[in-house]
Write a protein that holds these residues in place. Structure first.
Motif, short mmCIF file in Angstrom:
data_model
loop_
_atom_site.label_atom_id
_atom_site.label_comp_id
_atom_site.label_asym_id
_atom_site.label_seq_id
_atom_site.Cartn_x
_atom_site.Cartn_y
_atom_site.Cartn_z
N VAL A 122 41.24 45.32 32.06
CA VAL A 122 40.97 43.92 32.37
C VAL A 122 42.28 43.14 32.30
N ILE A 123 42.62 42.45 33.41
CA ILE A 123 43.85 41.65 33.44
C ILE A 123 43.56 40.16 33.48
N GLY A 124 42.29 39.80 33.60
CA GLY A 124 41.88 38.41 33.68
C GLY A 124 40.49 38.34 34.26
N ALA A 125 40.17 37.17 34.83
CA ALA A 125 38.85 37.00 35.44
C ALA A 125 38.90 35.85 36.43
N ILE A 126 37.90 35.83 37.30
CA ILE A 126 37.71 34.72 38.24
C ILE A 126 36.35 34.11 37.97
N GLY A 127 36.30 32.79 38.06
CA GLY A 127 35.04 32.07 37.91
C GLY A 127 34.89 31.07 39.03
N CYS A 128 33.70 30.98 39.59
CA CYS A 128 33.42 30.05 40.67
C CYS A 128 32.17 29.25 40.34
N SER A 129 32.16 27.99 40.76
CA SER A 129 31.00 27.15 40.55
C SER A 129 30.96 26.07 41.62
N GLY A 130 29.75 25.74 42.02
CA GLY A 130 29.54 24.71 43.02
C GLY A 130 28.34 25.00 43.89
N GLY A 131 27.93 26.25 43.93
CA GLY A 131 26.76 26.64 44.71
C GLY A 131 25.69 27.20 43.80
N THR A 132 24.84 28.03 44.37
CA THR A 132 23.89 28.75 43.53
C THR A 132 24.66 29.82 42.77
N GLY A 133 24.04 30.40 41.77
CA GLY A 133 24.70 31.48 41.03
C GLY A 133 25.10 32.62 41.94
N ASP A 134 24.24 32.98 42.88
CA ASP A 134 24.55 34.08 43.80
C ASP A 134 25.68 33.71 44.76
N GLN A 135 25.72 32.45 45.22
CA GLN A 135 26.84 32.02 46.05
C GLN A 135 28.14 32.08 45.25
N ASP A 136 28.10 31.58 44.03
CA ASP A 136 29.29 31.59 43.17
C ASP A 136 29.79 33.02 42.97
N ALA A 137 28.85 33.95 42.69
CA ALA A 137 29.22 35.35 42.45
C ALA A 137 29.82 35.99 43.70
N LEU A 138 29.27 35.66 44.87
CA LEU A 138 29.79 36.23 46.11
C LEU A 138 31.25 35.79 46.34
N ILE A 139 31.54 34.54 46.11
CA ILE A 139 32.91 34.04 46.28
C ILE A 139 33.84 34.71 45.26
N CYS A 140 33.38 34.85 44.03
CA CYS A 140 34.18 35.55 43.01
C CYS A 140 34.46 36.98 43.41
N GLN A 141 33.45 37.68 43.90
CA GLN A 141 33.62 39.08 44.27
C GLN A 141 34.64 39.22 45.39
N THR A 142 34.63 38.28 46.34
CA THR A 142 35.63 38.30 47.41
C THR A 142 37.02 38.18 46.83
N GLY A 143 37.20 37.30 45.86
CA GLY A 143 38.50 37.17 45.20
C GLY A 143 38.88 38.43 44.45
N ALA A 144 37.95 38.97 43.69
CA ALA A 144 38.22 40.20 42.92
C ALA A 144 38.57 41.35 43.84
N ASP A 145 37.91 41.44 44.99
CA ASP A 145 38.19 42.52 45.94
C ASP A 145 39.59 42.44 46.53
N ALA A 146 40.20 41.28 46.48
CA ALA A 146 41.56 41.11 47.01
C ALA A 146 42.59 41.87 46.18
N LEU A 147 42.23 42.28 44.97
CA LEU A 147 43.14 43.08 44.13
C LEU A 147 43.24 44.52 44.59
N LYS A 148 42.25 44.97 45.36
CA LYS A 148 42.20 46.40 45.73
C LYS A 148 43.08 46.70 46.92
#
Length: 165
Positions: free
Chosen positions: A139-165
């Motif tokens: 674990v090097i850190g984390a991303i958090g998103c807020s502003g939509g539904t929980g599932d929308q927030d998680a989808l945006i976070c996952q897109t950011g996390a996937d950018a590390l790969k």
């Protein structure tokens, strides 16, 4: 001859039976080790990917990237994102980094009726939208998103996390 005294039995617990507290697995769950904290350049890449996806979908979001301690490294508030979500996005990221698991795990615990974890950390964010950032199994850190539904927030976070790969 010495006198022999009886040893009293230990007291039996009174009250209701004890609730399970996670069982006794062989390994610690969510035991990924911490690595070196995220760099600013990594945080910029992650945030840019998350922001791009949020803009593409028309979802005004607050997006926070934190280090292993949960301290803010990079942040964006898209135009129109609700102000309450600034702190919420940071708490979701902080929860994911410090607890080494998605913030959705705590949402699921609360949905199942268990509020135990909330007694351990007053800043715990028990809603989807906080994802640990993992590189080489650490674990090097984390991303958090807020502003939509929980599932929308998680989808945006996952897109950011996937950018590390």
């Amino acid at each position: 001859m010495p006198a022999l005294a009886q040893t009293p039995e230990p007291p039996k617990p009174s009250g209701p039976p004890q609730a399970p507290a996670g069982g006794t697995p062989e390994k610690i769950p969510f035991g990924l080790p911490y690595g070196a904290p995220i760099t600013y350049d990594q945080a910029k890449t992650i945030l840019a990917a998350a922001e791009g996806e949020a803009r593409k979908r028309g979802w005004p979001m607050n997006i926070a990237v934190v280090d292993t301690h949960g301290e803010l490294v990079h942040f964006a508030r898209l135009d129109g994102a609700q102000l309450a979500s600034i702190r919420i996005s940071q708490n979701k990221a902080r929860t994911a980094a410090r607890w080494r698991r998605e913030s959705r795990v705590f949402f699921n615990f609360y949905a199942a009726g268990s509020t135990y974890y909330g007694t351990l950390d007053p800043d715990l964010a028990a809603s989807p939208g906080g994802i640990p950032l993992v590189v080489d199994g650490k674990v090097i850190g984390a991303i958090g998103c807020s502003g939509g539904t929980g599932d929308q927030d998680a989808l945006i976070c996952q897109t950011g996390a996937d950018a590390l790969k």
